[in-house]
Design a protein around this motif. Structure first.
Motif, PDB file in Angstrom:
ATOM      1  N   LYS A 140      65.443  20.228   2.082  1.00  0.00           N
ATOM      2  CA  LYS A 140      64.661  21.052   3.017  1.00  0.00           C
ATOM      3  C   LYS A 140      64.220  22.341   2.341  1.00  0.00           C
ATOM      4  CE  LYS A 140      66.744  19.257   7.220  1.00  0.00           C
ATOM      5  NZ  LYS A 140      67.644  19.495   8.341  1.00  0.00           N
ATOM      6  N   ILE A 196      61.298  21.640   0.033  1.00  0.00           N
ATOM      7  CA  ILE A 196      60.056  21.488   0.798  1.00  0.00           C
ATOM      8  C   ILE A 196      59.522  22.855   1.210  1.00  0.00           C
ATOM      9  CG2 ILE A 196      59.086  20.656   2.983  1.00  0.00           C
ATOM     10  CD1 ILE A 196      60.870  18.137   2.600  1.00  0.00           C
ATOM     11  N   GLU A 197      60.398  23.737   1.687  1.00  0.00           N
ATOM     12  CA  GLU A 197      59.969  25.081   2.082  1.00  0.00           C
ATOM     13  C   GLU A 197      59.416  25.858   0.893  1.00  0.00           C
ATOM     14  OE1 GLU A 197      62.969  27.209   4.279  1.00  0.00           O
ATOM     15  OE2 GLU A 197      63.281  25.496   5.625  1.00  0.00           O
ATOM     16  N   ALA A 250      56.008  24.427  -0.113  1.00  0.00           N
ATOM     17  CA  ALA A 250      54.997  24.814   0.873  1.00  0.00           C
ATOM     18  C   ALA A 250      54.565  26.262   0.650  1.00  0.00           C
ATOM     19  CB  ALA A 250      55.532  24.616   2.286  1.00  0.00           C
ATOM     20  N   LYS A 302      51.340  23.328   4.139  1.00  0.00           N
ATOM     21  CA  LYS A 302      52.175  23.291   5.331  1.00  0.00           C
ATOM     22  C   LYS A 302      53.355  22.366   5.033  1.00  0.00           C
ATOM     23  CE  LYS A 302      48.239  23.798   8.381  1.00  0.00           C
ATOM     24  NZ  LYS A 302      47.369  23.131   9.335  1.00  0.00           N
ATOM     25  N   LYS A 303      54.504  22.660   5.614  1.00  0.00           N
ATOM     26  CA  LYS A 303      55.672  21.792   5.402  1.00  0.00           C
ATOM     27  C   LYS A 303      55.377  20.364   5.842  1.00  0.00           C
ATOM     28  CE  LYS A 303      58.547  24.714   7.391  1.00  0.00           C
ATOM     29  NZ  LYS A 303      59.785  25.264   7.967  1.00  0.00           N
ATOM     30  N   SER A 304      54.527  20.217   6.852  1.00  0.00           N
ATOM     31  CA  SER A 304      54.190  18.876   7.353  1.00  0.00           C
ATOM     32  C   SER A 304      53.363  18.069   6.354  1.00  0.00           C
ATOM     33  CB  SER A 304      53.444  18.977   8.683  1.00  0.00           C
ATOM     34  OG  SER A 304      52.221  19.678   8.518  1.00  0.00           O
ATOM     35  N   GLN A 305      52.816  18.720   5.330  1.00  0.00           N
ATOM     36  CA  GLN A 305      52.046  18.025   4.301  1.00  0.00           C
ATOM     37  C   GLN A 305      52.938  17.454   3.203  1.00  0.00           C
ATOM     38  OE1 GLN A 305      49.191  21.565   3.867  1.00  0.00           O
ATOM     39  NE2 GLN A 305      48.002  19.846   3.089  1.00  0.00           N
ATOM     40  N   GLU A 348      56.406  15.370   2.017  1.00  0.00           N
ATOM     41  CA  GLU A 348      57.426  14.407   2.452  1.00  0.00           C
ATOM     42  C   GLU A 348      58.197  13.894   1.239  1.00  0.00           C
ATOM     43  OE1 GLU A 348      57.728   9.990   4.520  1.00  0.00           O
ATOM     44  OE2 GLU A 348      55.787  10.979   4.414  1.00  0.00           O
ATOM     45  N   ARG A 393      50.185  15.496   1.111  1.00  0.00           N
ATOM     46  CA  ARG A 393      48.995  15.047   1.842  1.00  0.00           C
ATOM     47  C   ARG A 393      48.012  16.196   2.049  1.00  0.00           C
ATOM     48  NH1 ARG A 393      53.256  12.730   4.889  1.00  0.00           N
ATOM     49  NH2 ARG A 393      53.287  10.468   4.778  1.00  0.00           N
TER      50      ARG A 393
END
Length: 106
Positions: free
Chosen positions: A49, A52-53, A56, A62-65, A67, A82
């Motif tokens: 996590k 990812i942060e 980003a 964005k974190k949602s981009q 995975e 993405r």
């Protein structure tokens, strides 16, 4: 050089992770992967996590981009990025690495 692999749904970013570091930072490239250090320990997904942060924030995503698709418990990881093209992502990585964000901290 970091080997970004194009996929139908985005780009694969190989990462060599170091959890439990003194500071969180992008440290450069090694064997075609982006070296990333985070202060979180590799316990219950905390370090993943944190990676990812960090990605980003550092790469203006964005974190949602982002995975994690392989290497959940390994230092060798692959992240699917993405919504950004190869050239833009490569430029963002180069900009972060060229601006002196490579120090090991003190």
């Amino acid at each position: 050089m970091i080997e970004l692999e194009a996929r139908r749904d985005g780009l694969l970013l190989p990462v060599r992770a170091h959890a439990g570091a003194r500071r969180s930072e992008l440290r450069g490239a090694q064997d075609g992967a982006l070296k990333v250090a985070v202060t979180q320990v590799p316990e219950k997904g905390k370090a993943n996590k944190a990676i990812i942060e960090l990605l980003a924030d550092a790469l203006s995503l964005k974190k949602s981009q982002i995975e994690l698709i392989s290497g959940e418990t390994s230092s060798q990881k692959k992240f699917l990025i993405r919504g950004v093209d190869r050239e833009t992502l490569a430029e963002r990585i180069a900009a972060v690495l060229d601006c002196g964000d490579l120090s090991d901290g003190a």
